[in-house]
Design a protein around this motif. Structure first.
Motif, PDB file in Angstrom:
ATOM      1  N   VAL A 118       0.850  -1.196   0.000  1.00 62.48           N
ATOM      2  CA  VAL A 118       0.000   0.000   0.000  1.00 62.48           C
ATOM      3  C   VAL A 118       0.888   1.248   0.000  1.00 62.48           C
ATOM      4  O   VAL A 118       0.812   2.086  -0.890  1.00 62.48           O
ATOM      5  CB  VAL A 118      -0.957  -0.011   1.212  1.00 62.48           C
ATOM      6  N   LEU A 119       1.733   1.349   1.020  1.00 63.06           N
ATOM      7  CA  LEU A 119       2.680   2.466   1.111  1.00 63.06           C
ATOM      8  C   LEU A 119       4.083   1.913   0.947  1.00 63.06           C
ATOM      9  O   LEU A 119       4.509   1.035   1.695  1.00 63.06           O
ATOM     10  CB  LEU A 119       2.552   3.152   2.480  1.00 63.06           C
ATOM     11  N   LEU A 120       4.798   2.423  -0.063  1.00 65.76           N
ATOM     12  CA  LEU A 120       6.195   2.032  -0.272  1.00 65.76           C
ATOM     13  C   LEU A 120       7.081   3.196   0.152  1.00 65.76           C
ATOM     14  O   LEU A 120       6.586   4.279   0.472  1.00 65.76           O
ATOM     15  CB  LEU A 120       6.429   1.685  -1.754  1.00 65.76           C
ATOM     16  N   ILE A 121       8.381   2.996   0.149  1.00 69.64           N
ATOM     17  CA  ILE A 121       9.298   4.081   0.517  1.00 69.64           C
ATOM     18  C   ILE A 121       9.424   5.022  -0.684  1.00 69.64           C
ATOM     19  O   ILE A 121       9.889   4.623  -1.744  1.00 69.64           O
ATOM     20  CB  ILE A 121      10.667   3.523   0.944  1.00 69.64           C
ATOM     21  N   GLY A 122       8.914   6.226  -0.512  1.00 70.41           N
ATOM     22  CA  GLY A 122       8.922   7.179  -1.623  1.00 70.41           C
ATOM     23  C   GLY A 122       8.004   6.782  -2.761  1.00 70.41           C
ATOM     24  O   GLY A 122       8.174   7.216  -3.901  1.00 70.41           O
ATOM     25  N   GLY A 123       7.028   5.985  -2.481  1.00 72.10           N
ATOM     26  CA  GLY A 123       6.087   5.557  -3.529  1.00 72.10           C
ATOM     27  C   GLY A 123       4.847   4.928  -2.927  1.00 72.10           C
ATOM     28  O   GLY A 123       4.662   4.932  -1.699  1.00 72.10           O
ATOM     29  N   THR A 124       4.017   4.391  -3.797  1.00 70.16           N
ATOM     30  CA  THR A 124       2.835   3.653  -3.351  1.00 70.16           C
ATOM     31  C   THR A 124       2.683   2.467  -4.304  1.00 70.16           C
ATOM     32  O   THR A 124       3.185   2.497  -5.427  1.00 70.16           O
ATOM     33  CB  THR A 124       1.553   4.516  -3.402  1.00 70.16           C
ATOM     34  N   GLY A 125       1.988   1.417  -3.861  1.00 72.01           N
ATOM     35  CA  GLY A 125       1.781   0.254  -4.716  1.00 72.01           C
ATOM     36  C   GLY A 125       0.818   0.587  -5.839  1.00 72.01           C
ATOM     37  O   GLY A 125      -0.016   1.481  -5.713  1.00 72.01           O
ATOM     38  N   ARG A 126       0.953  -0.134  -6.942  1.00 73.36           N
ATOM     39  CA  ARG A 126       0.037   0.125  -8.053  1.00 73.36           C
ATOM     40  C   ARG A 126      -1.393  -0.246  -7.650  1.00 73.36           C
ATOM     41  O   ARG A 126      -1.605  -1.114  -6.809  1.00 73.36           O
ATOM     42  CB  ARG A 126       0.497  -0.617  -9.309  1.00 73.36           C
ATOM     43  N   ALA A 127      -2.345   0.428  -8.271  1.00 69.85           N
ATOM     44  CA  ALA A 127      -3.749   0.207  -7.912  1.00 69.85           C
ATOM     45  C   ALA A 127      -4.550  -0.213  -9.134  1.00 69.85           C
ATOM     46  O   ALA A 127      -5.773  -0.098  -9.151  1.00 69.85           O
ATOM     47  CB  ALA A 127      -4.326   1.483  -7.297  1.00 69.85           C
ATOM     48  N   ASP A 128      -3.829  -0.721 -10.143  1.00 71.74           N
ATOM     49  CA  ASP A 128      -4.514  -1.017 -11.410  1.00 71.74           C
ATOM     50  C   ASP A 128      -4.836  -2.498 -11.595  1.00 71.74           C
ATOM     51  O   ASP A 128      -5.385  -2.887 -12.624  1.00 71.74           O
ATOM     52  CB  ASP A 128      -3.661  -0.523 -12.592  1.00 71.74           C
ATOM     53  N   PHE A 129      -4.538  -3.333 -10.611  1.00 73.84           N
ATOM     54  CA  PHE A 129      -4.938  -4.740 -10.724  1.00 73.84           C
ATOM     55  C   PHE A 129      -6.422  -4.860 -10.363  1.00 73.84           C
ATOM     56  O   PHE A 129      -6.998  -3.945  -9.778  1.00 73.84           O
ATOM     57  CB  PHE A 129      -4.125  -5.613  -9.767  1.00 73.84           C
ATOM     58  N   VAL A 180       8.791   2.323   8.851  1.00 75.52           N
ATOM     59  CA  VAL A 180       7.967   1.782   7.761  1.00 75.52           C
ATOM     60  C   VAL A 180       8.750   0.706   7.016  1.00 75.52           C
ATOM     61  O   VAL A 180       9.846   0.967   6.520  1.00 75.52           O
ATOM     62  CB  VAL A 180       7.569   2.912   6.774  1.00 75.52           C
ATOM     63  N   PHE A 181       8.169  -0.500   6.972  1.00 68.28           N
ATOM     64  CA  PHE A 181       8.777  -1.613   6.239  1.00 68.28           C
ATOM     65  C   PHE A 181       7.805  -2.101   5.162  1.00 68.28           C
ATOM     66  O   PHE A 181       6.835  -2.788   5.473  1.00 68.28           O
ATOM     67  CB  PHE A 181       9.116  -2.764   7.192  1.00 68.28           C
ATOM     68  N   PRO A 182       8.045  -1.747   3.906  1.00 70.50           N
ATOM     69  CA  PRO A 182       7.129  -2.141   2.832  1.00 70.50           C
ATOM     70  C   PRO A 182       7.442  -3.538   2.291  1.00 70.50           C
ATOM     71  O   PRO A 182       8.500  -4.095   2.578  1.00 70.50           O
ATOM     72  CB  PRO A 182       7.399  -1.087   1.758  1.00 70.50           C
ATOM     73  N   ALA A 183       6.526  -4.074   1.485  1.00 72.25           N
ATOM     74  CA  ALA A 183       6.721  -5.409   0.895  1.00 72.25           C
ATOM     75  C   ALA A 183       7.598  -5.361  -0.355  1.00 72.25           C
ATOM     76  O   ALA A 183       8.018  -6.401  -0.847  1.00 72.25           O
ATOM     77  CB  ALA A 183       5.370  -6.043   0.572  1.00 72.25           C
ATOM     78  N   HIS A 184       7.804  -4.165  -0.888  1.00 70.90           N
ATOM     79  CA  HIS A 184       8.670  -4.016  -2.062  1.00 70.90           C
ATOM     80  C   HIS A 184       9.521  -2.773  -1.926  1.00 70.90           C
ATOM     81  O   HIS A 184       9.095  -1.783  -1.334  1.00 70.90           O
ATOM     82  CB  HIS A 184       7.843  -3.850  -3.356  1.00 70.90           C
ATOM     83  N   ASP A 224       8.711  10.790   7.544  1.00 66.15           N
ATOM     84  CA  ASP A 224       9.411  11.039   6.273  1.00 66.15           C
ATOM     85  C   ASP A 224       8.470  10.836   5.092  1.00 66.15           C
ATOM     86  O   ASP A 224       8.516  11.595   4.120  1.00 66.15           O
ATOM     87  CB  ASP A 224      10.616  10.095   6.128  1.00 66.15           C
ATOM     88  N   GLU A 225       7.648   9.805   5.151  1.00 68.44           N
ATOM     89  CA  GLU A 225       6.723   9.564   4.033  1.00 68.44           C
ATOM     90  C   GLU A 225       5.676  10.676   3.939  1.00 68.44           C
ATOM     91  O   GLU A 225       5.307  11.096   2.845  1.00 68.44           O
ATOM     92  CB  GLU A 225       6.056   8.184   4.170  1.00 68.44           C
ATOM     93  N   LYS A 226       5.219  11.154   5.071  1.00 67.41           N
ATOM     94  CA  LYS A 226       4.266  12.274   5.062  1.00 67.41           C
ATOM     95  C   LYS A 226       4.885  13.493   4.381  1.00 67.41           C
ATOM     96  O   LYS A 226       4.252  14.172   3.592  1.00 67.41           O
ATOM     97  CB  LYS A 226       3.933  12.672   6.507  1.00 67.41           C
ATOM     98  N   ARG A 227       6.150  13.735   4.705  1.00 62.37           N
ATOM     99  CA  ARG A 227       6.801  14.956   4.206  1.00 62.37           C
ATOM    100  C   ARG A 227       7.343  14.800   2.790  1.00 62.37           C
ATOM    101  O   ARG A 227       7.276  15.726   1.993  1.00 62.37           O
ATOM    102  CB  ARG A 227       7.964  15.349   5.147  1.00 62.37           C
ATOM    103  N   HIS A 228       7.868  13.618   2.469  1.00 63.78           N
ATOM    104  CA  HIS A 228       8.660  13.517   1.233  1.00 63.78           C
ATOM    105  C   HIS A 228       8.111  12.561   0.182  1.00 63.78           C
ATOM    106  O   HIS A 228       8.703  12.460  -0.893  1.00 63.78           O
ATOM    107  CB  HIS A 228      10.102  13.083   1.566  1.00 63.78           C
TER     108      HIS A 228
END
Ligand SMILES: [Fe+2]
Length: 345
Positions: free
Chosen positions: A129-140, A165-169, A181-185
């Motif tokens: 859902v939340l990645l480091i400096g990104g987000t997971g795709r939502a098109d599946f 924060v520990f993401p799956a990818h 950091d994710e909120k800000r950047h």
């Protein structure tokens, strides 16, 4: 609790352990690395207490079933997860114990409907859902950028800023971030409204995943059998979806449909029950039982499962085998029960 990442690759698997009791949890195991996880548990003298998939993965085969078979630890996933091999379905606010520690389940849909994040002891495992400096795709299938925005901004960003924060990818070599950091950047989110986020996600051309159905359908069905010919995405997309009220109305009509439930026997007789008059043919047995359904080849057949995912696969298989009028119960027995329509157990 202590935690560490076990894959050392873009696709992350986490081990969370209680130092006092030596009991552990594994999050998002990958099939190809199960022997490594077993070795790691033995080396660290840990006993596996539970296995969690943060969501139904589309990019790698889940190792949960195999890890369960080898250790006996139960598999846990969100209530809406389609797999039949889930021993405990969790919901928002539930607590998963790890020895004397625990992780709280946050339902964070958007990447998939069954996405959860796990929060505890100053860290959060955010799945895709939340990645480091990104987000997971939502098109599946089942993905929803608006829900994803809500999950991130209302649930994850409500956690303390210092939460790790520990993401799956991660595709850039990052290993950890913080909520602050994710909120800000985080460039996907930075100051965007919900509408702007949805527009941004719609504008990104995500790469097509090779063999997505060959990975997704085994993860959805827990069938990992070379004999099973899974339908293509095009075949799945052509399946007619009927909502529960329409199926219920059809049942009470002069020409009721043939109801075929493709879950496992324990689910058929379990909490969600089954629709009275439905017949049980587990999906893995469907190819061998096609001939039993032949007398109904021209009748209306409605396929049923837990969440409507496995049964869509079944409906596409029957259609490909020449059955002319096949539908799927949209949302499965979860949706049927939500509407309090009749069930037997
Ligand atoms: Fe994913």
């Amino acid at each position: 609790m202590q935690s560490k990442e076990l894959n050392h690759f873009q696709c992350k698997c986490y081990l969370v352990a209680c130092e006092q009791t030596r009991r552990a949890l594994i999050i998002d195991p990958e099939r190809t690395h199960v022997d490594r996880y077993i070795g790691m548990l033995a080396y660290d003298g840990l006993q596996l207490q539970a296995i969690v998939d943060t969501h139904t993965h589309a990019d790698h085969l889940s190792g949960s079933d195999l890890l369960h078979a080898l250790t006996g630890a139960p598999v846990m996933m969100h209530d809406s997860a389609p797999s039949p091999r889930v021993a405990r379905h969790v919901r928002d606010g539930d607590v998963i114990e790890v020895g004397r520690g625990s992780l709280k389940v946050l339902h964070t849909p958007g990447h998939t409907p069954d996405s959860v994040s796990l929060f505890g002891d100053g860290r959060v495992f955010t799945g895709d859902v939340l990645l480091i400096g990104g987000t997971g795709r939502a098109d599946f299938a089942g993905g929803d950028a608006g829900q994803q925005y809500d999950s991130i901004t209302q649930k994850l960003f409500a956690l303390p800023d210092e939460t790790l924060v520990f993401p799956a990818h991660d595709y850039r070599g990052n290993t950890v971030s913080t909520i602050g950091d994710e909120k800000r950047h985080n460039p996907r989110l930075g100051g965007r409204s919900r509408r702007e986020y949805i527009d941004l996600m719609a504008s990104i051309e995500f790469p097509l995943l090779d063999k997505i159905q060959e990975v997704l359908q085994p993860n959805q069905t827990a069938i990992d059998d070379d004999e099973m010919k899974f339908p293509s995405l095009a075949q799945l997309n052509e399946v007619r979806q009927l909502n529960p009220r329409d199926v219920h109305a059809n049942r009470e009509s002069k020409a009721p449909p043939v109801l075929v439930d493709v879950r496992e026997a324990d689910e058929f007789h379990g909490d969600l029950g089954h629709i009275p008059g439905s017949q049980l043919i587990p999906l893995k047995d469907l190819p061998a039982h096609i001939e039993e359904l032949r007398p109904h080849a021209a009748d209306h057949i409605v396929l049923v499962c837990r969440s409507g995912v496995r049964s869509t696969t079944a409906a596409a298989i029957l259609t490909a085998m020449g059955f002319s009028e096949v539908s799927n119960l949209k949302g499965g027995m979860l949706a049927w029960n939500q509407l309090k329509l009749p069930v037997e157990r």
